[in-house]
Design a protein around this motif. Structure first.
Motif, PDB file in Angstrom:
ATOM      1  N   GLN A 142       0.830  -1.209   0.000  1.00 37.38           N
ATOM      2  CA  GLN A 142       0.000   0.000   0.000  1.00 37.38           C
ATOM      3  C   GLN A 142       0.863   1.257   0.000  1.00 37.38           C
ATOM      4  OE1 GLN A 142      -2.429  -0.772   3.450  1.00 37.38           O
ATOM      5  NE2 GLN A 142      -3.930  -1.956   2.290  1.00 37.38           N
ATOM      6  N   ALA A 143       1.919   1.248   0.790  1.00 36.26           N
ATOM      7  CA  ALA A 143       2.817   2.405   0.840  1.00 36.26           C
ATOM      8  C   ALA A 143       3.520   2.595  -0.504  1.00 36.26           C
ATOM      9  CB  ALA A 143       3.837   2.235   1.968  1.00 36.26           C
ATOM     10  N   TRP A 144       3.941   1.507  -1.122  1.00 33.31           N
ATOM     11  CA  TRP A 144       4.608   1.571  -2.435  1.00 33.31           C
ATOM     12  C   TRP A 144       3.680   2.217  -3.460  1.00 33.31           C
ATOM     13  CZ3 TRP A 144       9.519   0.536  -4.070  1.00 33.31           C
ATOM     14  CH2 TRP A 144       9.727   0.434  -5.438  1.00 33.31           C
ATOM     15  N   ALA A 145       2.413   1.867  -3.390  1.00 34.08           N
ATOM     16  CA  ALA A 145       1.439   2.383  -4.363  1.00 34.08           C
ATOM     17  C   ALA A 145       1.270   3.894  -4.275  1.00 34.08           C
ATOM     18  CB  ALA A 145       0.090   1.684  -4.171  1.00 34.08           C
ATOM     19  N   VAL A 146       1.417   4.482  -3.094  1.00 35.99           N
ATOM     20  CA  VAL A 146       1.245   5.932  -2.952  1.00 35.99           C
ATOM     21  C   VAL A 146       2.575   6.685  -2.952  1.00 35.99           C
ATOM     22  CG1 VAL A 146      -0.961   5.710  -1.750  1.00 35.99           C
ATOM     23  CG2 VAL A 146       1.160   5.909  -0.421  1.00 35.99           C
ATOM     24  N   ALA A 147       3.682   5.962  -2.893  1.00 31.68           N
ATOM     25  CA  ALA A 147       5.001   6.595  -2.885  1.00 31.68           C
ATOM     26  C   ALA A 147       5.332   7.116  -4.283  1.00 31.68           C
ATOM     27  CB  ALA A 147       6.058   5.602  -2.416  1.00 31.68           C
ATOM     28  N   GLU A 148       6.279   8.031  -4.318  1.00 30.68           N
ATOM     29  CA  GLU A 148       6.696   8.672  -5.570  1.00 30.68           C
ATOM     30  C   GLU A 148       7.992   8.035  -6.078  1.00 30.68           C
ATOM     31  OE1 GLU A 148       7.862  13.195  -7.108  1.00 30.68           O
ATOM     32  OE2 GLU A 148       7.268  12.870  -5.023  1.00 30.68           O
ATOM     33  N   ASP A 149       8.070   7.817  -7.377  1.00 28.21           N
ATOM     34  CA  ASP A 149       9.307   7.325  -7.965  1.00 28.21           C
ATOM     35  C   ASP A 149      10.425   8.295  -7.597  1.00 28.21           C
ATOM     36  OD1 ASP A 149      11.389   7.352 -10.307  1.00 28.21           O
ATOM     37  OD2 ASP A 149      10.377   5.414 -10.426  1.00 28.21           O
ATOM     38  N   ILE A 150      11.569   7.745  -7.219  1.00 28.14           N
ATOM     39  CA  ILE A 150      12.656   8.616  -6.772  1.00 28.14           C
ATOM     40  C   ILE A 150      13.108   9.571  -7.871  1.00 28.14           C
ATOM     41  CG2 ILE A 150      14.532   7.039  -7.315  1.00 28.14           C
ATOM     42  CD1 ILE A 150      15.874   8.104  -4.681  1.00 28.14           C
ATOM     43  N   ARG A 151      12.971   9.184  -9.130  1.00 23.93           N
ATOM     44  CA  ARG A 151      13.444  10.070 -10.200  1.00 23.93           C
ATOM     45  C   ARG A 151      12.665  11.381 -10.223  1.00 23.93           C
ATOM     46  NH1 ARG A 151      13.678   4.915 -14.021  1.00 23.93           N
ATOM     47  NH2 ARG A 151      11.775   4.684 -12.841  1.00 23.93           N
ATOM     48  N   THR A 152      11.354  11.330 -10.050  1.00 28.32           N
ATOM     49  CA  THR A 152      10.578  12.578 -10.042  1.00 28.32           C
ATOM     50  C   THR A 152      10.792  13.336  -8.737  1.00 28.32           C
ATOM     51  OG1 THR A 152       8.582  11.432  -9.291  1.00 28.32           O
ATOM     52  CG2 THR A 152       8.835  11.774 -11.681  1.00 28.32           C
ATOM     53  N   TYR A 153      10.883  12.604  -7.622  1.00 28.00           N
ATOM     54  CA  TYR A 153      11.150  13.256  -6.345  1.00 28.00           C
ATOM     55  C   TYR A 153      12.509  13.956  -6.396  1.00 28.00           C
ATOM     56  CZ  TYR A 153      11.972  14.123  -1.433  1.00 28.00           C
ATOM     57  OH  TYR A 153      12.250  14.738  -0.242  1.00 28.00           O
ATOM     58  N   PHE A 154      13.499  13.272  -6.918  1.00 33.12           N
ATOM     59  CA  PHE A 154      14.850  13.804  -6.994  1.00 33.12           C
ATOM     60  C   PHE A 154      14.877  15.106  -7.798  1.00 33.12           C
ATOM     61  CE2 PHE A 154      19.171  14.006  -8.665  1.00 33.12           C
ATOM     62  CZ  PHE A 154      19.924  13.749  -7.533  1.00 33.12           C
ATOM     63  N   GLU A 155      14.220  15.104  -8.957  1.00 34.80           N
ATOM     64  CA  GLU A 155      14.187  16.307  -9.798  1.00 34.80           C
ATOM     65  C   GLU A 155      13.456  17.456  -9.104  1.00 34.80           C
ATOM     66  OE1 GLU A 155      15.854  16.938 -12.616  1.00 34.80           O
ATOM     67  OE2 GLU A 155      16.744  14.958 -12.293  1.00 34.80           O
ATOM     68  N   ARG A 156      12.436  17.136  -8.366  1.00 32.14           N
ATOM     69  CA  ARG A 156      11.624  18.159  -7.705  1.00 32.14           C
ATOM     70  C   ARG A 156      12.238  18.674  -6.414  1.00 32.14           C
ATOM     71  NH1 ARG A 156       8.276  17.336  -3.876  1.00 32.14           N
ATOM     72  NH2 ARG A 156       7.953  15.124  -4.240  1.00 32.14           N
ATOM     73  N   ALA A 157      12.858  17.796  -5.619  1.00 36.49           N
ATOM     74  CA  ALA A 157      13.214  18.164  -4.253  1.00 36.49           C
ATOM     75  C   ALA A 157      14.702  18.066  -3.899  1.00 36.49           C
ATOM     76  CB  ALA A 157      12.420  17.296  -3.266  1.00 36.49           C
ATOM     77  N   VAL A 158      15.525  17.461  -4.755  1.00 34.53           N
ATOM     78  CA  VAL A 158      16.898  17.218  -4.354  1.00 34.53           C
ATOM     79  C   VAL A 158      17.929  17.867  -5.274  1.00 34.53           C
ATOM     80  CG1 VAL A 158      18.623  15.408  -3.848  1.00 34.53           C
ATOM     81  CG2 VAL A 158      16.197  15.000  -3.344  1.00 34.53           C
ATOM     82  N   VAL A 159      17.752  17.730  -6.567  1.00 37.05           N
ATOM     83  CA  VAL A 159      18.802  18.132  -7.516  1.00 37.05           C
ATOM     84  C   VAL A 159      19.208  19.587  -7.380  1.00 37.05           C
ATOM     85  CG1 VAL A 159      17.339  18.727  -9.487  1.00 37.05           C
ATOM     86  CG2 VAL A 159      19.601  17.731  -9.868  1.00 37.05           C
ATOM     87  N   HIS A 160      18.316  20.458  -6.998  1.00 35.94           N
ATOM     88  CA  HIS A 160      18.611  21.897  -6.905  1.00 35.94           C
ATOM     89  C   HIS A 160      19.308  22.305  -5.602  1.00 35.94           C
ATOM     90  CE1 HIS A 160      14.894  21.560  -4.618  1.00 35.94           C
ATOM     91  NE2 HIS A 160      15.286  22.650  -3.988  1.00 35.94           N
ATOM     92  N   LEU A 161      19.398  21.365  -4.634  1.00 39.06           N
ATOM     93  CA  LEU A 161      19.968  21.697  -3.327  1.00 39.06           C
ATOM     94  C   LEU A 161      21.469  21.979  -3.420  1.00 39.06           C
ATOM     95  CD1 LEU A 161      18.166  19.052  -1.102  1.00 39.06           C
ATOM     96  CD2 LEU A 161      17.617  21.495  -1.310  1.00 39.06           C
TER      97      LEU A 161
END
Length: 167
Positions: A142-161
């Motif tokens: 259930q958690a996997w189903a609502v979790a975000e693929d790391i690639r989109t999360y990374f682009e949105r929240a990490v790469v710019h840090l």
């Protein structure tokens, strides 16, 4: 499933680079490992045993988490599926304490991974009782189903840090 936001990694040149504050070296070393990581992922798929990682993430990111998310992003690009779950998504299950760190094998065996207070690996406990394992399998699916693929999360929240401080 990983829940803690900091671990003490031993024998890790990339982690040592982060400790020294040498972010460029940590990223370079991740890239050096990319091809070997791709080969492992390919072999896992051929053997019918792909490893999926579900990473709970609190924001703002700790230096460790920023480092780990860079590594998990490389691993995912190499073929190891990883999804990111915001900590708020597990809050209801953490009324008394944080969720455990664990690995599930073939939906039949659960290993609870135990760490010291500082985040160093201590030991693991093995569970095979279906009444213990099955609810965790359901929870993770259930958690996997609502979790975000790391690639989109990374682009949105990490790469710019900016590079994290030494940690």
């Amino acid at each position: 499933m990983e829940r803690l936001q900091h671990f003490e990694e031993k024998d890790s040149p990339t982690r040592d680079a982060l400790r020294r504050g040498d972010w460029d070296e940590a990223l370079r070393l991740f890239e050096v490992k990319r091809e070997a990581t791709r080969k492992v992922a390919e072999e896992d798929r051929r053997n019918g045993s792909p490893f999926h990682r579900l990473r709970v993430v609190e924001e703002p990111l700790t230096p460790y988490m920023q480092w780990e998310l860079h590594w998990l992003h490389v691993r995912t690009e190499a073929g190891h599926p990883t999804r990111v779950l915001p900590a708020k998504e597990v809050a209801a299950a953490e009324v008394e304490h944080l969720l455990p760190e664990f690995v599930i094998l073939d939906n039949l065996t659960l290993y609870e991974i135990l760490y010291t207070e500082t985040g160093a690996f201590e030991s693991a406990r093995r569970f095979t009782d279906p009444e213990i394992v099955k609810p965790w399998v359901t929870y993770v699916k259930q958690a996997w189903a609502v979790a975000e693929d790391i690639r989109t999360y990374f682009e949105r929240a990490v790469v710019h840090l900016p590079p994290p401080p030494a940690a």
